[in-house]
Design a protein around this motif. Sequence first.
Motif, short mmCIF file in Angstrom:
data_model
loop_
_atom_site.label_atom_id
_atom_site.label_comp_id
_atom_site.label_asym_id
_atom_site.label_seq_id
_atom_site.Cartn_x
_atom_site.Cartn_y
_atom_site.Cartn_z
N GLY A 68 24.86 13.80 -8.46
CA GLY A 68 24.37 13.00 -7.34
C GLY A 68 23.60 13.80 -6.31
O GLY A 68 22.98 13.21 -5.42
N TYR A 73 19.35 11.56 -9.85
CA TYR A 73 20.47 10.63 -9.70
C TYR A 73 20.80 10.28 -8.25
O TYR A 73 21.72 9.51 -7.99
CB TYR A 73 21.71 11.19 -10.39
CG TYR A 73 21.54 11.34 -11.88
CD1 TYR A 73 21.52 10.22 -12.71
CD2 TYR A 73 21.38 12.59 -12.47
CE1 TYR A 73 21.37 10.35 -14.08
CE2 TYR A 73 21.22 12.72 -13.85
CZ TYR A 73 21.22 11.60 -14.64
OH TYR A 73 21.06 11.73 -16.01
N SER A 74 20.06 10.83 -7.32
CA SER A 74 20.35 10.59 -5.90
C SER A 74 19.90 9.19 -5.46
O SER A 74 18.79 8.76 -5.78
CB SER A 74 19.64 11.65 -5.05
OG SER A 74 19.84 11.39 -3.67
N SER A 75 20.76 8.50 -4.72
CA SER A 75 20.41 7.20 -4.17
C SER A 75 20.01 7.37 -2.71
O SER A 75 20.08 8.45 -2.15
CB SER A 75 21.59 6.23 -4.29
OG SER A 75 22.65 6.64 -3.45
N GLU A 76 19.63 6.28 -2.08
CA GLU A 76 19.18 6.34 -0.69
C GLU A 76 20.32 6.37 0.31
O GLU A 76 20.18 6.94 1.39
CB GLU A 76 18.27 5.15 -0.38
CG GLU A 76 16.94 5.18 -1.13
CD GLU A 76 16.03 4.04 -0.73
OE1 GLU A 76 16.43 3.25 0.17
OE2 GLU A 76 14.93 3.93 -1.29
N CYS A 77 21.45 5.76 -0.04
CA CYS A 77 22.49 5.65 0.98
C CYS A 77 23.91 5.90 0.48
O CYS A 77 24.81 6.12 1.30
CB CYS A 77 22.43 4.29 1.65
SG CYS A 77 22.59 2.90 0.52
N ASP A 78 24.16 5.88 -0.82
CA ASP A 78 25.51 6.10 -1.30
C ASP A 78 25.93 7.56 -1.19
O ASP A 78 25.09 8.46 -1.15
CB ASP A 78 25.64 5.67 -2.77
CG ASP A 78 25.70 4.16 -2.93
OD1 ASP A 78 26.10 3.48 -1.96
OD2 ASP A 78 25.33 3.67 -4.01
N ASP A 83 27.09 8.51 -6.63
CA ASP A 83 25.91 8.60 -7.50
C ASP A 83 26.24 9.32 -8.80
O ASP A 83 25.85 8.89 -9.89
CB ASP A 83 24.77 9.34 -6.78
CG ASP A 83 24.17 8.53 -5.66
OD1 ASP A 83 24.31 7.29 -5.67
OD2 ASP A 83 23.54 9.14 -4.77
N ASN A 86 28.57 7.11 -10.94
CA ASN A 86 27.83 6.01 -11.57
C ASN A 86 26.97 6.50 -12.73
O ASN A 86 26.84 5.84 -13.76
CB ASN A 86 26.97 5.30 -10.54
CG ASN A 86 27.77 4.45 -9.58
OD1 ASN A 86 28.91 4.09 -9.87
ND2 ASN A 86 27.19 4.13 -8.44
N ARG A 177 20.55 11.31 3.71
CA ARG A 177 21.46 10.17 3.90
C ARG A 177 22.71 10.63 4.66
O ARG A 177 23.83 10.56 4.13
CB ARG A 177 21.83 9.56 2.56
CG ARG A 177 22.09 10.63 1.49
CD ARG A 177 22.41 10.08 0.13
NE ARG A 177 22.33 11.15 -0.86
CZ ARG A 177 22.82 11.08 -2.08
NH1 ARG A 177 23.43 9.98 -2.47
NH2 ARG A 177 22.69 12.07 -2.93
N SER A 180 26.16 8.92 4.85
CA SER A 180 27.04 8.88 3.68
C SER A 180 28.15 9.91 3.74
O SER A 180 29.11 9.83 2.96
CB SER A 180 26.22 9.08 2.40
OG SER A 180 25.76 10.43 2.29
#
Length: 213
Positions: A68, A73-78, A83, A86, A177, A180
Amino acid sequence: MLKKLDRINLPNTAMAQETRELLKKYGDELLWNHCHRVFFFGAVKSLQDDRCVNLELLYVAALFHDMGLTKKYSSECDRFEIDGANAARAFLNQYQIDKSDIDQVWGAISLHTTIGIPEHKDNVIRALYYGVGMDVMGDNFAEFSPEIRDLILKDYPKSIDFKNDIIKEFYNGFKNRPASTFGTVNADISKRLDDDYKGFNFYDTIINSPWEK
């Protein structure tokens, strides 16, 4: 106290090999060595504690636990842990393995920075937590023989300035982020490295809630 690694074999199944390829492709040398040390330290701790652990599941969890932090695999806010969890779950769903095993890997990755819970969970979750703690913070350092430490570091060495390097690796993975990190140990890194960081405060969140009392 173990002094040899002859009871711990690096998994070499198709699933393990594909996991390695993903880490090679999307990670870097620092993460490659760190993740493998985490696997071995976690496996050693399990053996010494007489806890049976599925090495293949532990290996997948170890190699995915920091995914993550990567751009792939990095998301914007999780949280980066979510990440990585998932990503591991999506990967494992390609294989014919039990949902309970997938849930163990997901739980291990999502909880690996949560203090006070993983050591009471299933063995893969517990092993990953102890492996990360040993490699990053030296948790239970005296429980690992010098021989074991040397064997693991020989194949998967730490960088010259690993302590600062891994802190930067963490920070670069979630500085986009900062919210998070609220409620996690990662907030400490943001506070130290980002002068503009304005983290949430649980006390203030309660006091300033919309409730009258």
